[in-house]
Design an enzyme around this catalytic site. Structure first.
Site, PDB file in Angstrom:
ATOM      1  CE  LYS A  13      -2.033  -1.033   3.908  1.00 26.38           C
ATOM      2  NZ  LYS A  13      -1.346  -2.304   4.230  1.00 26.38           N
ATOM      3  NE  ARG A  87      -4.391  -1.091   9.564  1.00 19.53           N
ATOM      4  CZ  ARG A  87      -3.271  -0.624   8.990  1.00 19.53           C
ATOM      5  NH1 ARG A  87      -3.164   0.640   8.646  1.00 19.53           N
ATOM      6  NH2 ARG A  87      -2.267  -1.427   8.755  1.00 19.53           N
ATOM      7  NE  ARG A 126       7.184  -2.851   6.420  1.00 14.81           N
ATOM      8  CZ  ARG A 126       5.874  -2.644   6.474  1.00 14.81           C
ATOM      9  NH1 ARG A 126       5.242  -2.022   5.481  1.00 14.81           N
ATOM     10  NH2 ARG A 126       5.178  -3.071   7.503  1.00 14.81           N
ATOM     11  NE  ARG A 155       6.379  -0.608  10.402  1.00 11.27           N
ATOM     12  CZ  ARG A 155       5.254  -0.491   9.699  1.00 11.27           C
ATOM     13  NH1 ARG A 155       5.272   0.117   8.523  1.00 11.27           N
ATOM     14  NH2 ARG A 155       4.120  -0.965  10.155  1.00 11.27           N
ATOM     15  NE  ARG A 166       1.684  -4.928  11.480  1.00  9.66           N
ATOM     16  CZ  ARG A 166       2.678  -4.749  10.620  1.00  9.66           C
ATOM     17  NH1 ARG A 166       3.821  -5.369  10.797  1.00  9.66           N
ATOM     18  NH2 ARG A 166       2.522  -3.944   9.594  1.00  9.66           N
TER      19      ARG A 166
HETATM   20  P1  ADP Z   1       1.120  -1.718   7.491  1.00  6.96           P
HETATM   21  O1  ADP Z   1       1.016  -0.915   6.255  1.00  6.96           O
HETATM   22  O2  ADP Z   1       2.365  -2.519   7.577  1.00  6.96           O
HETATM   23  O3  ADP Z   1      -0.120  -2.471   7.822  1.00  6.96           O
HETATM   24  P2  ADP Z   1       0.864   0.793   8.912  1.00  6.96           P
HETATM   25  O4  ADP Z   1       2.131   1.538   8.852  1.00  6.96           O
HETATM   26  O5  ADP Z   1      -0.256   1.206   8.035  1.00  6.96           O
HETATM   27  O6  ADP Z   1       1.232  -0.739   8.732  1.00  6.96           O
HETATM   28  O7  ADP Z   1       0.303   0.795  10.396  1.00  6.96           O
HETATM   29  C1  ADP Z   1       1.139   0.469  11.496  1.00  6.96           C
HETATM   30  C2  ADP Z   1       0.295   0.391  12.761  1.00  6.96           C
HETATM   31  O8  ADP Z   1      -0.314   1.667  13.034  1.00  6.96           O
HETATM   32  C3  ADP Z   1      -0.867  -0.586  12.734  1.00  6.96           C
HETATM   33  O9  ADP Z   1      -0.483  -1.936  13.039  1.00  6.96           O
HETATM   34  C4  ADP Z   1      -1.782   0.006  13.806  1.00  6.96           C
HETATM   35  O10 ADP Z   1      -1.314  -0.285  15.107  1.00  6.96           O
HETATM   36  C5  ADP Z   1      -1.616   1.511  13.563  1.00  6.96           C
HETATM   37  N1  ADP Z   1      -2.614   2.020  12.587  1.00  6.96           N
HETATM   38  C6  ADP Z   1      -2.355   2.556  11.363  1.00  6.96           C
HETATM   39  N2  ADP Z   1      -3.496   2.900  10.746  1.00  6.96           N
HETATM   40  C7  ADP Z   1      -4.509   2.568  11.593  1.00  6.96           C
HETATM   41  C8  ADP Z   1      -5.927   2.640  11.517  1.00  6.96           C
HETATM   42  N3  ADP Z   1      -6.550   3.130  10.431  1.00  6.96           N
HETATM   43  N4  ADP Z   1      -6.641   2.192  12.582  1.00  6.96           N
HETATM   44  C9  ADP Z   1      -6.043   1.712  13.678  1.00  6.96           C
HETATM   45  N5  ADP Z   1      -4.718   1.589  13.814  1.00  6.96           N
HETATM   46  C10 ADP Z   1      -3.946   2.017  12.779  1.00  6.96           C
HETATM   47  P1  ADP Z   2       2.168  -1.852   3.209  1.00  5.61           P
HETATM   48  O1  ADP Z   2       2.163  -0.346   3.204  1.00  5.61           O
HETATM   49  O2  ADP Z   2       0.958  -2.437   2.543  1.00  5.61           O
HETATM   50  O3  ADP Z   2       2.405  -2.433   4.562  1.00  5.61           O
HETATM   51  P2  ADP Z   2       4.777  -1.619   1.860  1.00  5.61           P
HETATM   52  O4  ADP Z   2       4.524  -0.715   0.712  1.00  5.61           O
HETATM   53  O5  ADP Z   2       5.510  -1.102   3.027  1.00  5.61           O
HETATM   54  O6  ADP Z   2       3.383  -2.342   2.305  1.00  5.61           O
HETATM   55  O7  ADP Z   2       5.539  -2.917   1.290  1.00  5.61           O
HETATM   56  C1  ADP Z   2       5.952  -3.975   2.155  1.00  5.61           C
HETATM   57  C2  ADP Z   2       7.379  -4.404   1.771  1.00  5.61           C
HETATM   58  O8  ADP Z   2       7.349  -5.040   0.488  1.00  5.61           O
HETATM   59  C3  ADP Z   2       8.383  -3.254   1.640  1.00  5.61           C
HETATM   60  O9  ADP Z   2       9.639  -3.738   2.023  1.00  5.61           O
HETATM   61  C4  ADP Z   2       8.359  -2.914   0.144  1.00  5.61           C
HETATM   62  O10 ADP Z   2       9.614  -2.381  -0.289  1.00  5.61           O
HETATM   63  C5  ADP Z   2       8.115  -4.296  -0.476  1.00  5.61           C
HETATM   64  N1  ADP Z   2       7.300  -4.264  -1.697  1.00  5.61           N
HETATM   65  C6  ADP Z   2       6.241  -3.466  -1.984  1.00  5.61           C
HETATM   66  N2  ADP Z   2       5.711  -3.783  -3.181  1.00  5.61           N
HETATM   67  C7  ADP Z   2       6.447  -4.818  -3.660  1.00  5.61           C
HETATM   68  C8  ADP Z   2       6.401  -5.606  -4.883  1.00  5.61           C
HETATM   69  N3  ADP Z   2       5.475  -5.392  -5.829  1.00  5.61           N
HETATM   70  N4  ADP Z   2       7.319  -6.593  -5.023  1.00  5.61           N
HETATM   71  C9  ADP Z   2       8.240  -6.823  -4.070  1.00  5.61           C
HETATM   72  N5  ADP Z   2       8.341  -6.123  -2.915  1.00  5.61           N
HETATM   73  C10 ADP Z   2       7.457  -5.136  -2.709  1.00  5.61           C
END
Ligand code: ADP
Ligand code: ADP
Length: 213
Positions: A13, A87, A126, A155, A166
């Protein structure tokens, strides 16, 4: 255009929202980034959120609602991509109401579909820049040599046990939103497998088709 990018943790995302910002001029609004920044600065919101984030739980709806709505208002209600919000069903309902009140409904919800095995691989490889928050992947998107390796960190919530939690939180609380948006004819599914540029091209094609429809 007002977009949501939706999918499990690690689906890509943030990566794709960043490209939509660079190439389509949409502002990336990531509640995760906002929360991490607040935690770093030890603000009241950051202190409240910390325990939830570290366990891989969701931060309470009322807290993130304010963060998301304030960010949308600050950007002027148009041309944004929400990354990681909503979410929960409650968050989605509030966002729908917010759009109605301001006459600025969401145009589309892009759902990135990625199998679990790929998610685990992406999250465990990541890495982020400790200061800028820039995201990398050790194999698919490695940090450039110019970046000090000491600043490339994992992270805390990307450790295996938290990843498992998660994913289960995602399944229980977030996945039902697919039906919520499908029922409102807003859901656009995109295959999130393949390399970053391939996925981006699919997103562009899906958006162009939706605009033309
Ligand atoms: P990822 O993209 O890896 O799922 P994010 O960076 O979007 O992680 O979110 C990291 C953490 O921040 C989540 O696991 C949650 O604890 C919190 N968080 C982010 N967005 C939301 C949301 N919309 N509602 C509740 N918690 C959130
Ligand atoms: P989210 O915001 O949904 O948690 P991220 O954009 O942070 O996801 O992506 C998760 C991990 O996967 C990061 O390390 C990113 O660099 C990698 N990544 C994202 N898209 C791709 C892809 N299409 N192929 C391989 N790795 C990817």
């Amino acid at each position: 255009m007002r977009l949501i990018i939706f999918g499990p943790p690690g689906a890509g995302k943030g990566t794709q929202a960043g490209l939509l910002e660079q190439r389509r001029g949409l502002v990336q609004i990531s509640t995760g980034d906002i929360i991490r920044e607040a935690m770093k600065n030890e603000t009241p919101v950051g202190k409240e959120a910390k325990a939830y984030v570290e366990k891989g739980e969701l931060v309470p709806d009322t807290v993130v609602r304010k963060l998301a709505e304030n960010a949308i208002a600050d950007e002027g209600y148009d041309d944004y991509v929400l990354d990681g919000y909503p979410r929960t069903t409650q968050q989605a309902e509030w966002l729908t109401e917010f759009g109605e009140e301001n006459d600025t409904p969401i145009d589309a919800v892009l759902s990135l579909e990625v199998p679990d095995a790929v998610i685990v691989e992406r999250l465990s490889r990541r890495r982020v820049h400790a200061e800028t928050g820039e995201t990398y992947h050790l194999d698919h998107d490695p940090p450039p040599d110019s970046v000090d390796p000491d600043l490339i960190v994992q992270r805390d919530d990307d450790k295996p046990e938290t990843i498992r939690n998660r994913l289960s939180v995602y399944r229980e609380e977030t996945q039902p939103l697919e039906d919520y948006y499908a029922d409102r004819d807003a859901l656009v599914t995109v295959d999130g497998q393949g390399d970053i540029e391939e996925v981006y091209t699919r997103i562009e094609t899906a958006l162009d088709e939706r605009v033309a429809a």
